[in-house]
Write an enzyme that holds these catalytic residues in place. Structure first.
Site, PDB file in Angstrom:
ATOM      1  N   ASP A 103     -40.990 -35.858  48.182  1.00  0.00           N
ATOM      2  CA  ASP A 103     -41.929 -36.294  49.213  1.00  0.00           C
ATOM      3  C   ASP A 103     -43.013 -35.240  49.449  1.00  0.00           C
ATOM      4  O   ASP A 103     -42.769 -34.055  49.267  1.00  0.00           O
ATOM      5  CB  ASP A 103     -41.153 -36.560  50.518  1.00  0.00           C
ATOM      6  CG  ASP A 103     -41.996 -37.302  51.538  1.00  0.00           C
ATOM      7  OD1 ASP A 103     -43.013 -37.907  51.165  1.00  0.00           O
ATOM      8  OD2 ASP A 103     -41.639 -37.256  52.729  1.00  0.00           O
TER       9      ASP A 103
ATOM     10  N   HIS B 120     -49.764 -36.402  43.155  1.00  0.00           N
ATOM     11  CA  HIS B 120     -48.772 -37.030  42.264  1.00  0.00           C
ATOM     12  C   HIS B 120     -48.797 -36.346  40.898  1.00  0.00           C
ATOM     13  O   HIS B 120     -47.759 -36.121  40.299  1.00  0.00           O
ATOM     14  CB  HIS B 120     -49.064 -38.526  42.105  1.00  0.00           C
ATOM     15  CG  HIS B 120     -48.952 -39.297  43.393  1.00  0.00           C
ATOM     16  ND1 HIS B 120     -47.874 -39.154  44.247  1.00  0.00           N
ATOM     17  CD2 HIS B 120     -49.762 -40.224  43.973  1.00  0.00           C
ATOM     18  CE1 HIS B 120     -48.047 -39.960  45.297  1.00  0.00           C
ATOM     19  NE2 HIS B 120     -49.179 -40.615  45.166  1.00  0.00           N
TER      20      HIS B 120
ATOM     21  N   LEU C 259     -28.282 -32.874  30.267  1.00  0.00           N
ATOM     22  CA  LEU C 259     -28.509 -33.464  31.591  1.00  0.00           C
ATOM     23  C   LEU C 259     -28.811 -34.963  31.495  1.00  0.00           C
ATOM     24  O   LEU C 259     -29.607 -35.375  30.650  1.00  0.00           O
ATOM     25  CB  LEU C 259     -29.715 -32.750  32.222  1.00  0.00           C
ATOM     26  CG  LEU C 259     -30.240 -33.332  33.539  1.00  0.00           C
ATOM     27  CD1 LEU C 259     -29.324 -32.951  34.690  1.00  0.00           C
ATOM     28  CD2 LEU C 259     -31.656 -32.829  33.826  1.00  0.00           C
TER      29      LEU C 259
END
Ligand code: FPP
Length: 277
Positions: A32, A49, A143
């Site tokens: 956020d 972004h 991962l």
């Protein structure tokens, strides 16, 4: 193919963290503050972004190096569709570009890519690129990076209920078989363990319709950093804070100390209700 290793001072920080306690197996992040990061600099929201993608790259690499097994990123929520049309389309273009640009690096780093959410709602080119990248990385053993796209916790739960109803109506499951464990297997996250640690950036204290079911016993860490500023050092702080927490899962401190001394496997069985405290 091998994972790029940490070096110098960074390696020292990672080694200290690894020596200090357990690394969370699954980290989930609500990214956020991109818009506010940009606004502070007098830039358009999309600049935030864009810088957010750089933060994603750093955090994915660091999680791989620390041995985190699963990283779930809330990249686009069901509610994000309500943003102004030009921001939504720029976000979709950015996602497409990031998938194209990062694909080979992720693959080289042994990352296994997955996605949860209403993927069919994404533009066709994004869907194609995403599914191709997932397919390319399907056998990787490092991962597992889970992108939550057009995702919301209520969407996930509602979908699960629908599918359970379908299977019950078709006579595949009986009412008595509907347990928490069974419900888990109908969620989009069925192949992943619940998050151990939830990180939210930019100081906001909300879950925002993220993994509502799965976060039941996750530890929460709120970072004051806006997402574009959230880099490995901020992650080390979050993990270090996590290592200081005592996870009780509704039990007492004494019970937790007793059960954890009996090993992780026993603790997992206890959580599933198979073993008794
Ligand atoms: C929240 O900040 C962020 C988003 C809605 C999008 C997150 C997307 C990225 C970081 C880029 C693409 C991701 C990947 C996985 C490649 P906000 O816009 O709500 O910020 P604000 O609260 O300050 O307005």
């Amino acid at each position: 193919m091998a994972l790029k290793k940490a070096t110098g001072k960074d390696k020292e920080l990672q080694d200290r963290l690894l020596a200090d306690g357990a690394i969370p197996q699954h980290i989930a992040i609500i990214m956020d503050g991109n818009g506010r990061w940009a606004k502070r600099r007098g830039m358009p929201r999309i600049a935030g972004h864009r810088e957010g993608v750089n933060a994603v790259r750093d955090i994915v690499e660091t999680c791989g190096q620390l041995g985190v097994k699963f990283l779930t990123l809330y990249a686009f929520s069901t509610e994000n569709w309500k943003r102004p049309g030009d921001e939504v389309s720029m976000l979709m273009r950015l996602l497409l570009k990031a998938l194209r640009d990062e694909r080979d690096r992720l693959h080289q780093n042994e990352v296994r890519l997955k996605a949860i959410g209403n993927i069919s709602a994404l533009p066709q080119d994004v869907q194609d690129e995403l599914l191709e990248a997932i397919d390319l990385m399907r056998n990787n053993t490092g991962l597992t990076l889970v992108l939550a796209l057009s995702y919301s916790g209520r969407w996930d739960i509602t979908n699960a209920v629908r599918k359970i109803h379908e299977d019950a109506t078709a006579g595949k499951i009986a009412r008595e078989q509907i347990t928490e464990e069974l419900f888990d297997t109908y969620l989009s996250t069925k192949e992943f363990p619940d998050p151990d640690l939830l990180i939210r950036t930019s100081g906001e204290l909300r879950i925002s319709n993220f993994l509502l079911w799965q976060l039941a016993y996750s530890e929460m860490y709120i970072s004051p950093d806006f997402w574009p500023d959230f880099r490995r050092k901020s992650l080390y702080k979050a993990v270090s804070e996590y290592q200081k927490r005592e996870r009780r899962f509704g039990m007492t401190s004494e019970q937790v100390r007793h059960t954890s001394s009996r090993g992780t496997k026993y603790f997992e069985r206890l959580l599933k209700g198979v073993a008794k405290p």
